[in-house]
Design a protein around this motif. Sequence first.
Motif, PDB file in Angstrom:
ATOM      1  N   GLN A  91       0.814  -1.697   0.095  1.00 11.02           N
ATOM      2  CA  GLN A  91       0.044  -0.106   0.276  1.00 11.02           C
ATOM      3  C   GLN A  91       0.711   0.950  -0.013  1.00 11.02           C
ATOM      4  OE1 GLN A  91      -3.426  -0.608   0.217  1.00 11.02           O
ATOM      5  NE2 GLN A  91      -2.864  -2.435  -0.291  1.00 11.02           N
ATOM      6  N   VAL A  92       2.031   1.153   0.250  1.00  7.21           N
ATOM      7  CA  VAL A  92       2.938   2.240  -0.005  1.00  7.21           C
ATOM      8  C   VAL A  92       4.357   1.964  -0.191  1.00  7.21           C
ATOM      9  CG1 VAL A  92       2.238   2.775   2.368  1.00  7.21           C
ATOM     10  CG2 VAL A  92       4.146   1.237   2.079  1.00  7.21           C
ATOM     11  N   ASP A  93       5.168   2.771  -0.790  1.00  4.82           N
ATOM     12  CA  ASP A  93       6.108   2.979  -1.096  1.00  4.82           C
ATOM     13  C   ASP A  93       7.144   2.131  -0.486  1.00  4.82           C
ATOM     14  OD1 ASP A  93       7.429   3.124  -3.818  1.00  4.82           O
ATOM     15  OD2 ASP A  93       7.861   5.171  -3.540  1.00  4.82           O
ATOM     16  N   PHE A  94       7.436   0.784  -0.513  1.00  8.53           N
ATOM     17  CA  PHE A  94       7.728   0.074   0.006  1.00  8.53           C
ATOM     18  C   PHE A  94       9.216  -0.399  -0.054  1.00  8.53           C
ATOM     19  CE2 PHE A  94      10.124  -1.288   4.067  1.00  8.53           C
ATOM     20  CZ  PHE A  94       9.030  -1.383   5.255  1.00  8.53           C
ATOM     21  N   PRO A  95      10.702  -0.060   0.022  1.00 10.29           N
ATOM     22  CA  PRO A  95      11.799  -0.408  -1.494  1.00 10.29           C
ATOM     23  C   PRO A  95      12.026  -1.730  -1.075  1.00 10.29           C
ATOM     24  CG  PRO A  95      12.735   1.214  -0.114  1.00 10.29           C
ATOM     25  CD  PRO A  95      11.515   0.985   0.332  1.00 10.29           C
ATOM     26  N   PRO A  96      11.706  -2.519  -2.572  1.00  8.93           N
ATOM     27  CA  PRO A  96      11.542  -4.055  -2.860  1.00  8.93           C
ATOM     28  C   PRO A  96      12.993  -4.730  -1.992  1.00  8.93           C
ATOM     29  CG  PRO A  96      11.038  -3.357  -4.761  1.00  8.93           C
ATOM     30  CD  PRO A  96      11.216  -1.901  -3.830  1.00  8.93           C
ATOM     31  N   ALA A  97      13.863  -4.174  -1.918  1.00  9.66           N
ATOM     32  CA  ALA A  97      15.282  -4.453  -1.361  1.00  9.66           C
ATOM     33  C   ALA A  97      14.874  -4.768  -0.037  1.00  9.66           C
ATOM     34  CB  ALA A  97      15.987  -3.795  -1.633  1.00  9.66           C
ATOM     35  N   ASN A  98      13.866  -3.991   1.014  1.00 10.68           N
ATOM     36  CA  ASN A  98      13.863  -4.417   1.570  1.00 10.68           C
ATOM     37  C   ASN A  98      13.385  -4.749   2.894  1.00 10.68           C
ATOM     38  OD1 ASN A  98      15.151  -1.206   1.477  1.00 10.68           O
ATOM     39  ND2 ASN A  98      14.704  -0.323   3.413  1.00 10.68           N
ATOM     40  N   ILE A  99      12.426  -5.570   2.019  1.00 11.99           N
ATOM     41  CA  ILE A  99      11.621  -6.841   2.117  1.00 11.99           C
ATOM     42  C   ILE A  99      12.034  -8.114   2.095  1.00 11.99           C
ATOM     43  CG2 ILE A  99       9.754  -7.894   1.984  1.00 11.99           C
ATOM     44  CD1 ILE A  99       8.008  -4.820   0.873  1.00 11.99           C
ATOM     45  N   HIS A 100      12.279  -9.272   3.413  1.00 12.43           N
ATOM     46  CA  HIS A 100      12.977 -10.251   3.536  1.00 12.43           C
ATOM     47  C   HIS A 100      11.952 -11.376   3.878  1.00 12.43           C
ATOM     48  CE1 HIS A 100      16.977  -7.494   4.078  1.00 12.43           C
ATOM     49  NE2 HIS A 100      16.279  -7.212   4.339  1.00 12.43           N
ATOM     50  N   PRO A 101      11.010 -12.221   2.590  1.00 12.91           N
ATOM     51  CA  PRO A 101      10.481 -12.715   3.700  1.00 12.91           C
ATOM     52  C   PRO A 101      11.105 -14.213   3.575  1.00 12.91           C
ATOM     53  CG  PRO A 101      10.068 -12.562   0.858  1.00 12.91           C
ATOM     54  CD  PRO A 101      11.257 -11.473   1.664  1.00 12.91           C
ATOM     55  N   MET A 102      10.561 -14.960   4.226  1.00 12.96           N
ATOM     56  CA  MET A 102      11.077 -16.325   4.454  1.00 12.96           C
ATOM     57  C   MET A 102      10.858 -17.112   3.598  1.00 12.96           C
ATOM     58  SD  MET A 102      10.021 -17.474   8.409  1.00 12.96           S
ATOM     59  CE  MET A 102      11.160 -17.514   9.234  1.00 12.96           C
ATOM     60  N   PRO A 103      11.417 -17.482   2.682  1.00 11.76           N
ATOM     61  CA  PRO A 103      11.387 -18.809   1.309  1.00 11.76           C
ATOM     62  C   PRO A 103      10.727 -20.061   1.457  1.00 11.76           C
ATOM     63  CG  PRO A 103      13.348 -19.583   2.472  1.00 11.76           C
ATOM     64  CD  PRO A 103      12.841 -18.298   2.948  1.00 11.76           C
ATOM     65  N   THR A 104       9.351 -20.105   0.608  1.00 17.00           N
ATOM     66  CA  THR A 104       8.437 -21.095   0.879  1.00 17.00           C
ATOM     67  C   THR A 104       8.238 -21.992  -0.668  1.00 17.00           C
ATOM     68  OG1 THR A 104       6.767 -19.785   0.663  1.00 17.00           O
ATOM     69  CG2 THR A 104       7.991 -20.507   3.221  1.00 17.00           C
ATOM     70  N   ASN A 105       9.152 -21.957  -1.323  1.00 18.68           N
ATOM     71  CA  ASN A 105       8.789 -22.316  -2.890  1.00 18.68           C
ATOM     72  C   ASN A 105       9.947 -23.021  -2.880  1.00 18.68           C
ATOM     73  OD1 ASN A 105      11.113 -21.065  -2.839  1.00 18.68           O
ATOM     74  ND2 ASN A 105       9.741 -19.593  -4.219  1.00 18.68           N
ATOM     75  N   ASN A 106      10.235 -24.205  -2.495  1.00 20.88           N
ATOM     76  CA  ASN A 106      11.254 -25.234  -2.605  1.00 20.88           C
ATOM     77  C   ASN A 106      11.035 -26.744  -2.588  1.00 20.88           C
ATOM     78  OD1 ASN A 106      13.232 -22.993  -4.346  1.00 20.88           O
ATOM     79  ND2 ASN A 106      13.635 -22.541  -2.314  1.00 20.88           N
ATOM     80  N   ASN A 107      10.171 -26.642  -2.192  1.00 22.33           N
ATOM     81  CA  ASN A 107       9.101 -27.949  -1.463  1.00 22.33           C
ATOM     82  C   ASN A 107      10.883 -28.724  -0.775  1.00 22.33           C
ATOM     83  OD1 ASN A 107       7.321 -30.210  -1.022  1.00 22.33           O
ATOM     84  ND2 ASN A 107       8.668 -31.016  -2.864  1.00 22.33           N
TER      85      ASN A 107
END
Length: 239
Positions: A91-107
């Motif tokens: 909803q805001v102009d958050f820099p993508p590089a500042n967001i560090h999600p947990m990876p959950t896509n490698n089975n």
Amino acid sequence: MTHIQVLSDKPTLISHALNLIVDKIHTTLQQQDKFTLALAGGSTPKPLYEALAQQSLPLEKIHIFWGDERYVPADDNESNQLMARQAWLDQVDFPPANIHPMPTNNNDPAHDAQTHEQEIREFFGVKAGEFPTFDLILLGMGDDGHTASLFPKTEALTVSDRLVTVGNKDGKPRLTFTYPLINHAHCVMFLVAGENKRPALAQIFSENGDETLYPAKAVKPQGELIWLLDEAAGAELNG
């Protein structure tokens, strides 16, 4: 140092949490150049994230992590990342590089936990065997006393040499911060609402409560511990 505050209702709890978080961000950034924040999942913090989206914040200096994540794709409705993105980050102009999600896509949850641990180590510049210090970790608590994805009587409770491990909820894997990582934080803030939380809270604040049955009891950060409860959850503690 532990602070317990019982607020009149959930909206008041959220408003108070918002004020505390915004103040911590601004105060911390007067002394350093970035603020590290780990988000909680669940339903309680969603209005908090929506409120944060309305604030004027130095987003370029804020780095977002998650304390735990269900092992589902990032666009799954069960995803903690998706909820936070919809409520705040997108909803805001958050820099993508500042967001560090947990990876959950490698089975492979164990591999993804290790990958995310390495990302955290590199971000904070800490070596193996050392623990980084988050500025603020937000946590919720289930009616069973779990927090993050540290569930009663599960193996994740015993992990002491890792930053991120695999939690287990009814046979389904999740990624979660470990106790040592949580407890190295400058500040941990619990947001707890609802009458159904009272029995677990009674055990957590009891001298005789069992940490393996009520995992939130083992959260004891080196810095500040803040419990924010609504009246429905905390009435008996307020008495």
